[in-house]
Design a protein around this motif. Structure first.
Motif, short mmCIF file in Angstrom:
data_model
loop_
_atom_site.label_atom_id
_atom_site.label_comp_id
_atom_site.label_asym_id
_atom_site.label_seq_id
_atom_site.Cartn_x
_atom_site.Cartn_y
_atom_site.Cartn_z
N THR A 469 0.82 -1.21 0.00
CA THR A 469 0.00 0.00 0.00
C THR A 469 0.85 1.26 0.00
O THR A 469 0.37 2.32 -0.37
CB THR A 469 -0.92 0.01 1.23
N ARG A 470 2.11 1.14 0.44
CA ARG A 470 2.96 2.33 0.48
C ARG A 470 3.60 2.59 -0.87
O ARG A 470 3.93 1.67 -1.61
CB ARG A 470 4.07 2.17 1.54
N ASP A 471 3.81 3.87 -1.15
CA ASP A 471 4.48 4.27 -2.38
C ASP A 471 5.99 4.32 -2.13
O ASP A 471 6.46 5.08 -1.29
CB ASP A 471 3.98 5.65 -2.82
N VAL A 472 6.74 3.48 -2.83
CA VAL A 472 8.20 3.47 -2.68
C VAL A 472 8.86 3.88 -3.99
O VAL A 472 9.97 3.45 -4.30
CB VAL A 472 8.70 2.08 -2.22
N GLY A 473 8.17 4.73 -4.73
CA GLY A 473 8.66 5.10 -6.05
C GLY A 473 9.44 6.40 -6.07
O GLY A 473 9.54 7.04 -7.13
N GLY A 474 9.99 6.82 -4.92
CA GLY A 474 10.77 8.05 -4.91
C GLY A 474 12.04 7.93 -5.73
O GLY A 474 12.58 6.83 -5.93
N THR A 475 12.55 9.06 -6.21
CA THR A 475 13.74 9.04 -7.09
C THR A 475 14.87 9.92 -6.59
O THR A 475 15.97 9.86 -7.15
CB THR A 475 13.34 9.49 -8.50
N ARG A 476 14.64 10.75 -5.59
CA ARG A 476 15.68 11.71 -5.16
C ARG A 476 16.85 10.98 -4.49
O ARG A 476 16.65 10.17 -3.59
CB ARG A 476 15.11 12.74 -4.20
N GLU A 477 18.06 11.31 -4.93
CA GLU A 477 19.28 10.79 -4.32
C GLU A 477 20.32 11.91 -4.29
O GLU A 477 21.31 11.87 -5.02
CB GLU A 477 19.82 9.59 -5.09
N PRO A 478 20.14 12.94 -3.47
CA PRO A 478 21.11 14.05 -3.43
C PRO A 478 22.48 13.56 -2.98
O PRO A 478 22.58 12.62 -2.17
CB PRO A 478 20.49 15.02 -2.42
N PRO A 479 23.54 14.16 -3.50
CA PRO A 479 24.89 13.69 -3.15
C PRO A 479 25.22 13.87 -1.66
O PRO A 479 26.06 13.14 -1.13
CB PRO A 479 25.81 14.55 -4.03
N LYS A 480 24.56 14.80 -1.00
CA LYS A 480 24.86 15.04 0.41
C LYS A 480 23.61 15.51 1.14
O LYS A 480 22.79 16.24 0.59
CB LYS A 480 25.96 16.11 0.56
N LEU A 481 23.47 15.06 2.37
CA LEU A 481 22.34 15.46 3.21
C LEU A 481 22.86 16.13 4.47
O LEU A 481 23.89 15.75 5.03
CB LEU A 481 21.50 14.23 3.60
N GLN A 482 22.12 17.15 4.91
CA GLN A 482 22.45 17.84 6.15
C GLN A 482 21.90 17.10 7.37
O GLN A 482 22.41 17.25 8.47
CB GLN A 482 21.90 19.27 6.12
N GLY A 483 20.82 16.35 7.17
CA GLY A 483 20.24 15.60 8.28
C GLY A 483 19.26 16.42 9.11
O GLY A 483 19.02 16.10 10.28
N HIS A 484 18.64 17.44 8.50
CA HIS A 484 17.66 18.26 9.20
C HIS A 484 16.28 17.62 9.04
O HIS A 484 15.77 17.48 7.93
CB HIS A 484 17.66 19.68 8.65
N VAL A 485 15.65 17.23 10.15
CA VAL A 485 14.37 16.53 10.14
C VAL A 485 13.29 17.45 10.67
O VAL A 485 13.49 18.14 11.68
CB VAL A 485 14.44 15.23 10.98
N THR A 486 12.12 17.43 9.98
CA THR A 486 11.00 18.25 10.42
C THR A 486 9.73 17.41 10.40
O THR A 486 9.40 16.78 9.38
CB THR A 486 10.81 19.46 9.50
N PHE A 487 9.02 17.40 11.52
CA PHE A 487 7.68 16.82 11.60
C PHE A 487 6.68 17.97 11.50
O PHE A 487 6.70 18.88 12.34
CB PHE A 487 7.48 16.08 12.92
N GLN A 488 5.81 17.94 10.48
CA GLN A 488 4.84 19.02 10.26
C GLN A 488 3.42 18.49 10.47
O GLN A 488 2.88 17.78 9.60
CB GLN A 488 4.98 19.59 8.85
#
Length: 737
Positions: A469-488
């Protein structure tokens, strides 16, 4: 067979729904046939001179009336209705043709319209046999009914054939060898009969005749061996292909699927049902194609040698098919029940073994023994029923075979006396009869086995058709992540308890380069928030962002390389310590491995082991202590240098500064700590306090202590101010809270 009750009221529901209609159908066909015959009486003078053709023309004229009559039972028309209509129409014509070709004395039934009414009754007895052969049998007592969403046998057969077609090269080679072996086997009796006639006529036995017999036998033996090898290879390749396909599909399913499906049941599918499904087509083709080719070729030879005897001998085929069809339907229903019962038994054993400590604590050994005994008794009852029915049908088949053989011997005696056949022809015919009889039996048993093995894969195809049931079709693979997490404004409710939301409009941030602690009493939603951040589940409303991008937009594998979770009781896989730390990493420098292991505090105990890095951890890491398993899991996580490292009740007193060291050294960009320990919480840069699924406080430890609010109550309560509710979804999702 059940009958209608009252005025059209039908008894039974579900799978047995066809039985009341099947009980009504013979009477309806009898009335319709009587009407059709009355209408055909004026045509008797025209049809009678035509002989056999007239009999079949009468059958063709009756068939539309009978077919229309079956439509009156819609929408509850039984599956065998059309077969019964064809049987009613064709029985008199087939019988008349049979007597004519046999050359039996006495008048046949001729046209049914001009025959005695008794012939109408005989015709409709055949219709009842057709219904017994094609209508689904009642479900045995105590046997669970097949759910409506489970694919039925024809669908499973189609799927098995499609799977087999993928290996068509091997299948083609096996079929070629099968045909060549069948030719050699067929020529053997024919050459033997010719040699016998030559000897009787005084020509004697020649080297050429012996060579022909030897050549036929050698051809059969050689290509039979090749045929068996190719079919065994086909079976092995199908098993590998289906096992891999099923496993690859299951590992991508949602967590709800695994929580609702016992592991023992899935194991039973791999160990029991996959081999049976994969043996269906190779074994079926090996038996059925060979026997079909042999039966057709040998049957043609029999008709050429003695047409009358051949028709009498081949009468065994339709009668055998009818009885075998009834047996097949019964066996498939019982086989499905046996598989379900075996899966329940295996699941119970695994659950008892996994919870043996709990069983000992509560002295529940006797209850578990009784439950296991009950499961075994159900299996035994089904097995006994299967064996009894198999014995009964075996007796029926053998009696049928014996009856046909006696009739053939009687008729052949008459033809020998009349000199219409020779002794050599009779010997060849009897050899062929034994051959065709054995192949007909193989066809009947093999077809039943094929359907049974194919039907065993119903659950497999159901699993393969299940879509996550979940969508696992994401495509983003940025070369670097800052690791900033936000719950909205994230809200979430477990499917099993929709009236109790676990998270309600939760909003907070986990800033890059910091250690953020998630605190709260048991059942406050901490583990659920972690599951959402790991994307083990998706929120019902709101968003979870990583570097400002919603989690579903990231490529699935990339996300789980960058967001890593270490739990209080982590799972290790069978293998060495090195293999567990390097899990999923193909290329890794030894220096990086040493650095991550040292940072996790695992180096000292690894070097103290006799085999060091090559120490086997056992199943689920059972050979290591709980603390050692956590250290290995931490090393596994740090080696990946995650953008977000989640520590769920991992840090003990004395380890509170470790998270800060990992952030400063670059082993982790951001750390989210879930803990009840005050020293670990105080060491965090920021605290987020949850209560009843909502954020009630955020800030540093010092700020929250000064407020004397929820965080202070949590500390005064020893970190456990609210016990988990029995049966709550969060309690089942995380045994720690």
């Amino acid at each position: 067979m059940q009958v209608p009750v009252g005025e059209g009221a039908l008894v039974c529901t579900g799978p047995a729904m066809a039985l009341p209609s099947a009980g009504l159908l013979p009477g309806l066909l009898l009335v319709a046939d009587a009407v059709a015959l009355v209408l055909l009486v004026p045509l008797v003078p025209v049809l009678t001179p035509l002989g056999v053709a007239g009999v079949w023309l009468e059958a063709a004229l009756r068939l539309p009336v009978l077919t229309v009559a079956t439509w009156l039972l819609a929408p509850r028309r039984p599956p065998g209705a059309i077969a019964a209509a064809f049987t009613v129409a064709a029985t008199p014509a087939a019988f008349g043709t049979f007597r004519y070709l046999l050359g039996l004395s006495g008048a046949g039934p001729g046209l049914l319209a001009a025959a005695s009414p008794a012939w109408l009754g005989v015709t409709h007895v055949a219709a009842v046999l057709a219904l017994l052969a094609w209508a689904p049998p009642p479900v045995p007592g105590g046997v669970p009914e097949t759910p409506s969403n489970v694919p039925k046998a024809p669908g499973t057969v189609r799927r098995v054939l499609a799977l087999t077609w993928e290996e068509r090269n091997v299948l083609g080679a096996a079929v070629l060898c099968l045909v060549l072996a069948a030719i050699g086997e067929t020529l053997g009796p024919y050459v033997t009969g010719k040699v016998l006639d030559a000897i009787r006529s005084g020509d004697g036995l020649t080297a050429g005749a012996v060579g022909m017999v030897a050549a036929a036998g050698a051809t059969s033996v050689l290509f039979s061996g090749c045929r068996g090898c190719f079919f065994l290879l086909l079976k092995a390749r199908l098993r590998q292909s289906l096992s891999l396909r099923l496993f690859s599909h299951l590992v991508h399913q949602d967590l709800d699927f695994f929580q609702g499906t016992p592991a023992a049941e899935l194991l039973a599918r791999f160990s029991t049902e996959v081999p049976r499904v994969c043996s269906a087509a190779p074994t079926g083709a090996n038996q059925l194609l060979r026997s079909l080719v042999m039966a057709l070729v040998v049957g043609a030879f029999m008709v050429g040698l003695a047409p009358g005897l051949a028709l009498l001998a081949l009468l065994e085929v339709p009668l055998g098919i009818t009885t075998r069809r009834i047996q097949s339907a019964r066996e498939q229903a019982l086989q499905r029940s046996m598989l379900e019962a075996s899966a329940r038994t295996a699941s119970g054993v695994q659950e008892s073994v996994g919870a043996i400590e709990t069983i000992r604590i509560f002295s529940a050994e006797e209850e578990e023994e009784k439950q296991h005994s009950c499961n075994l008794a159900k299996e035994l009852k089904l097995k006994e029923q299967m064996e009894l029915e198999m014995a009964f049908f075996t007796l029926v088949h053998r009696m049928l075979h014996l009856t046909i053989r006696v009739l053939v011997l009687f008729q052949s005696h008459q033809q020998l006396r009349d000199a219409t056949i020779t002794a050599g022809v009779l010997v060849t015919f009897l050899l062929y009869q034994d051959t065709v009889g054995s192949h007909v039996q193989v066809l009947l048993y093999g077809f039943n086995e094929f359907l049974t093995n194919a039907a065993a894969g119903q659950k497999i195809w159901e699993y393969l058709d299940r879509k996550p049931t979940r969508d696992v079709g994401g495509t983003r693979e940025p070369p670097k992540l800052q690791g900033h997490v936000t719950f909205q404004k994230v809200s979430f409710t477990y499917p099993g308890n929709p009236e109790r939301p676990v998270l309600k409009d939760v909003t907070f941030e986990v800033r890059s380069g910091e250690v953020t602690a998630l605190a709260g009493p048991n059942g406050s939603g901490k583990s659920t928030a972690v599951a959402l951040l790991e994307r083990l589940r998706d929120p019902e409303s709101g968003k979870v962002l990583l570097d400002g991008i919603p989690l579903p937009e990231y490529e699935h594998q990339y996300l789980h390389r960058k967001v890593v979770l270490v739990e209080q009781d982590p799972i290790l896989f069978s293998g060495t310590i090195r293999e567990n730390i390097l899990l999923g990493l193909e290329h890794c420098k030894e220096s990086e491995l040493q650095e991550a292991t040292t940072a996790a505090g695992a180096m000292d105990f690894i070097q103290g082991l006799e085999q060091g890095w090559d120490t086997e951890v056992g199943e689920y890491g059972g050979r290591l202590a709980a603390g050692e398993r956590r250290r290995v899991a931490l090393a596994r996580a740090l080696l990946r240098r995650p953008a977000v490292l989640i520590l769920d009740e991992v840090l003990d007193d004395g380890d509170e500064a470790a998270a800060q060291r990992w952030v400063r050294s670059g082993l982790a960009q951001t750390v989210l700590v879930v803990s009840h320990r005050s020293r670990v919480l105080d060491a965090a840069d920021c605290l987020v306090v949850l209560e009843h699924g909502a954020v009630v406080e955020t800030g540093t430890s010092a700020e929250l202590r000064e407020r004397c609010g929820a965080y202070s109550r949590l500390l005064l309560g020893g970190g456990s101010t609210e016990a988990p509710r029995m049966g709550s979804e969060e309690g089942t999702a995380s045994g720690r809270e």
